[in-house]
Each structure stands twice: as structure tokens, then as C-alpha cells.
Enzyme design. Structure first.
Site, PDB file in Angstrom:
ATOM      1  N   ASP A   1      -7.629  -7.356  13.646  1.00  0.00           N
ATOM      2  CA  ASP A   1      -7.204  -8.685  14.070  1.00  0.00           C
ATOM      3  C   ASP A   1      -8.060  -9.200  15.227  1.00  0.00           C
ATOM      4  O   ASP A   1      -8.523 -10.344  15.223  1.00  0.00           O
ATOM      5  CB  ASP A   1      -5.729  -8.670  14.466  1.00  0.00           C
ATOM      6  CG  ASP A   1      -5.349  -7.445  15.292  1.00  0.00           C
ATOM      7  OD1 ASP A   1      -6.257  -6.742  15.787  1.00  0.00           O
ATOM      8  OD2 ASP A   1      -4.147  -7.186  15.460  1.00  0.00           O
TER       9      ASP A   1
ATOM     10  N   ASP B   1       0.822  -1.213   0.000  1.00  0.00           N
ATOM     11  CA  ASP B   1       0.000   0.000   0.000  1.00  0.00           C
ATOM     12  C   ASP B   1       0.856   1.262   0.000  1.00  0.00           C
ATOM     13  O   ASP B   1       0.372   2.356   0.328  1.00  0.00           O
ATOM     14  CB  ASP B   1      -0.913   0.026   1.236  1.00  0.00           C
ATOM     15  CG  ASP B   1      -2.241  -0.680   0.986  1.00  0.00           C
ATOM     16  OD1 ASP B   1      -2.447  -1.147  -0.150  1.00  0.00           O
ATOM     17  OD2 ASP B   1      -3.068  -0.763   1.909  1.00  0.00           O
TER      18      ASP B   1
END
Length: 488
Positions: free
Chosen positions: A245, A92
């Protein structure tokens, strides 16, 4: 709140002690584990004895100039049949020069015969969660059974998959195998030693207890292997909070999946070396869980697939005590209530409240890092300072205001400083005066110093000893003298 936190710490300590006495610490005693057999590497079926599942290795990164070679090299060096592993670099980066470097590195490994894919996207929507989600959409992922995730500064050893994957192959109800972090720069400065103490306790106590008793713990976002079927059943990656997460782990747990933590399987990683990077990281780690708790509380309560015992553990132990009360009580009690009792002598704190309970909690936290037990006083004072930021971030997450979705990638230095300068003289990071001064810390330092002076003049509890020590710590951090000197 202090009693709640003390009971939680004592309970986990008792569980660890019992596990050691009865030799139940190793996951191999709870789950089936057999080594992968070399002669069956071409077996396509998942679940047979010694079979090799197809593993996707994802490495999300963002402008990681200093560490991209380390993580890509480690992932490409994993010991696994070449036709059963795909390394996927999710870049990214917004810096064209870094993008080109990462792409060239991927091409270099591809020429060596590694099945490596370099993937980019048009925008950073969803940050890390968005990158992982996009990575799972590619056609070649359909053939994969498992996905291993490593952040850009993580360097797994070659036998990582051979040690972790058998738990998933031989136990169909296991969704996640999490490894422990090993810090390559723990001795870099006093701040990294403090971080090591906190994180070692998290891994050696919290994760072990969660894995052994409840088969649930928070995924650490990296150095773990997921069963792709479990990820899909849980709804995949979501970017609604900054702890994607933990979000996935909670949702998978509510579907009935089990998690395994391997404390003896360690993956090299890097701790933030500057206070600015550490502060941003702690904001994300404190704000995200509180915001996730707000979003998922009713989903947990209404869930029908898991037992009441597990729901109580997730709501009370995992979220309320550790992610909310643990932050709030540290700052409010140590930095507000105790100083206030100096100004209002009619209010008395019993000895067990300000001596015994805090002392026992502090000693229990030292279990994870015995080599740093002599730093307990420094660690306590520094943790009290950081509790200011964690408390603020916790309320931002609970109330869903301000910087609730702020995501700042933790800066990594890798081996850059070692390579660039042979000198061993510490390097002072250049900072403008506005960046060095932290007004919140300076304000709390002034408050504690005033209360200490007042206690000397009018008090009789000798609180001034603690108040002056804590005031100095806040002042040192407030003027930017922590995390500004990085050894080469």
C-alpha cells in the site's frame, strides 16, 4: 535523533493548531466537493457534475472465518447505483471449508441482485498485493473508473462512496481518498486501548498534516478509494515489500498525483486482540517501510516530476524520522542509553534530553485520544517494549535480511467470541509454555532490573524509578501476560 523526532512532532502539532485556528481542517475547503445527484445515476461519463463513475470494490481475504460475512455484507450494502458498482471478493483461503463458506455468501448476495464476483487463484504469490493485482486483470474491470479496497475486517457505512467519490470526480488531479479507521474493539483490553492511542495519533495528526500541506501520505491499505488510472500510471501493485500500500502511494505521489484524507469519514475495523497477532503486525509495519526506503531512495532523489519540497518531505519526514528514527531512538535511548549511564556515571544526559523532550513528545501523542490521557504512563511503557520489535524489524528491512518478506495475516476474532459464549468471564487463550515466554523481553527486563538495583546502590539520579517500572513491563510481556485474556 531525539531532537529530530521532537521537532517533527512539534511541527505537526503547530500545523494542526494553525489549521484549527484558520478553520482549514476540512478537505472541502481545499478541494471541490459536490454531492452526487440522484437523477444522473445513469450518466456514463466520469467527471461531470453529479455523475456516477463505475466503482470496483475489492475485498482481499485469507481464511477469514470470523469476519467474512461482515465485510461482504457491508460492501454489498453500499449506497450506489447497482449498475455502477462491482463487488469483487479475492479469496486466497487455503481452508476448503472457509472457501466454501465465502463462496456461498457471495452467491447469497448475487441472488439479491448484487453484482458480486468471487475470485480465487492457484497460489498466494505476492500475498495481498498479488491478489489485488490479479483482481485488476479481469475483463469486467476495464469498465471501472475507481477501486475501493476494504480488508476483511472492515465495515464501511452505506454512504461511504457518496462521501468519498465526489473528491475524485470533481478533482482530476486527486488519485486517492483515504478514510479513517474506527475500532470496534478498542475497549476490549488494555492492549487494544494502547493500540488505539497510537493509531488515533497517526490519523488525527500525521495523515491530516500530510493531506493538508503536502497532498501526500501513506495509503493505509484499506478503507480508501483509488483512481484506477493513477494506479496504472504508477505501475500497479508490486509485491517487493510487505507494505504494498505504501509502495503504491509513494510511486503515485512521484507521478504528481494528490491524496485526500477524510478524518470525519470513519470505517469500522478490528484491532489485534492477542499479543502474538499484534507483534506480527508491527513487524510487518516496521520492516516494510524500512525496506521500501532502501529500494526507493534513489528513485525519489532522481524524480523530476515533483518539487524538491515534496521529495524532502518524503525522504526526511515520512521515511527517515517517522519510519526509522522514531522506532530506533525510542528503544536505544530509553532501554539502552539511560540504563547504561547508571553503569557509567561519567556519561551524563542533560535534563532536557531525558525529561523535557520525552515528556513533550508523549503529551503530543495523547492529542489523538483525549479519553485515554490517564493511560499515558502505561502507553509509554508498552510502546518502549514494542520499540524492541520495531527496531529489530527496521534493521531487518534496511539490511534486507532474515524475515524481511515475512507476511503473517493478522488474526481477527470478529463477533465469534460474543456469539459462542454468553458468559462474560474472560477467556484465557491456550498457549504452550514455549509460546508464552519471550526471551528478548525477559533479557531486557533483567538488564533494566540490574541497572535499577545498581542505581539504588551507587547512583543519585533516581533513574531506578523508571528502570523498575520499565523492567516490570518487559517482564510481564516476556512471560506472556499481555494479549492472552480476551473478553467475550
Amino acid at each position: 535523533m531525539s531532537v529530530m523526532l521532537f521537532v517533527e512532532k512539534a511541527y505537526m502539532a503547530a500545523v494542526i493548531l494553525a489549521m484549527r485556528l484558520f478553520r482549514r481542517c476540512r478537505p472541502e475547503r481545499q478541494y471541490r466537493w459536490e454531492p452526487m445527484r440522484e437523477d444522473e445515476g445513469d450518466d456514463l461519463e466520469l467527471g461531470g457534475n453529479g455523475d456516477y463513475p463505475v466503482v470496483l470494490v475489492q475485498i482481499p481475504m485469507y481464511n477469514e472465518r470470523e469476519v467474512y460475512q461482515l465485510s461482504i455484507g457491508a460492501a454489498c450494502g453500499l449506497s450506489w447505483p447497482s449498475d455502477r458498482i462491482i463487488v469483487q471478493v479475492l479469496d486466497d483461503s487455503t481452508d476448503p471449508a472457509i472457501k466454501e463458506l465465502v463462496q456461498v455468501e457471495c452467491q447469497r448476495w448475487a441472488r439479491k441482485g448484487v453484482n458480486i464476483k468471487y475470485e480465487i487463484r492457484e497460489n498466494r504469490r505476492g500475498y495481498k498485493a498479488g491478489a489485488l493485482k490479479e483482481g485488476m486483470k479481469h475483463s469486467y474491470v476495464r469498465d471501472c473508473d475507481l477501486v475501493a479496497i476494504f480488508d476483511a475486517d472492515f465495515q464501511p457505512d452505506a454512504d461511504f462512496l457518496r462521501r468519498a467519490v465526489p473528491f475524485l470526480v470533481h478533482n482530476p488531479d486527486v488519485a486517492l481518498v483515504q478514510a479513517r479507521w474506527k475500532f470496534v474493539n478498542a475497549d476490549e483490553c488494555l492492549m487494544t486501548r494502547m493500540q488505539e492511542m497510537s493509531l488515533d495519533y497517526h490519523f488525527t495528526v500525521e495523515q491530516v498534516v500530510g493531506s493538508s500541506i503536502y497532498a501526500f501520505f501513506g495509503f493505509n491499505g484499506t478503507a480508501g478509494v483509488w483512481r484506477i488510472a493513477a494506479v496504472n500510471e504508477a505501475g500497479g501493485w508490486k509485491d517487493r515489500t510487505t507494505v504494498e500500500d505504501m509502495d503504491l502511494a509513494v510511486r503515485a505521489s512521484l507521478k504528481g498525483w494528490k491524496f485526500v484524507f477524510l478524518g470525519d469519514l470513519m470505517v469500522k475495523s478490528e484491532l489485534p486482540s492477542t499479543f502474538k497477532a499484534f507483534r506480527y503486525q508491527q513487524h510487518r509495519w516496521s520492516c516494510g517501510p524500512a525496506n521500501l526506503f532502501r529500494k526507493m531512495l534513489m528513485d525519489i532523489v532522481r524524480n523530476k516530476k515533483v518539487t524538491l519540497w515534496r521529495k524532502i518531505h518524503v525522504i526526511y519526514n515520512f521515511f527517515l524520522v517517522r519510519k526509522i528514527i522514531g522506532h530506533v531512538v525510542t528503544f536505544v535511548f530509553c532501554c539502552l542509553v539511560i540504563p547504561a549511564t547508571v553503569l557509567v556515571p561519567e556519561v551524563e544526559i542533560p535534563k532536557w534530553g531525558y525529561i523535557y523532550i520525552p515528556s513533550i513528545i508523549t503529551l503530543l501523542n495523547a492529542v489523538g485520544t483525549p479519553r485515554s490521557v490517564h493511560l499515558l504512563v502505561f502507553w509509554t511503557l508498552f510502546e518502549n517494549v514494542m520499540s524492541l520489535h520495531r527496531t529489530k524489524a527496521t534493521f531487518i528491512g534496511l539490511l534486507e535480511i532474515g524475515r524481511v518478506n515475512e507476511w503473517v495475516v493478522t488474526e481477527k476474532l470478529g463477533d465469534a467470541l460474543k456469539m459462542k459464549t454468553p458468559s462474560k468471564v474472560p477467556k484465557k487463550l491456550r498457549m504452550r509454555i514455549g509460546e508464552r515466554l519471550h526471551l528478548l523481553e525477559l533479557g531486557v527486563a533483567a538488564y533494566l532490573f540490574f541497572c535499577g538495583c545498581y542505581d539504588i546502590s551507587f547512583g543519585n539520579n533516581h533513574y531506578f524509578i523508571f528502570l523498575f517500572m520499565q523492567s516490570i513491563t518487559f517482564f510481564v510481556v516476556g512471560v506472556g501476560y499481555v494479549g492472552t485474556f480476551v473478553p467475550h
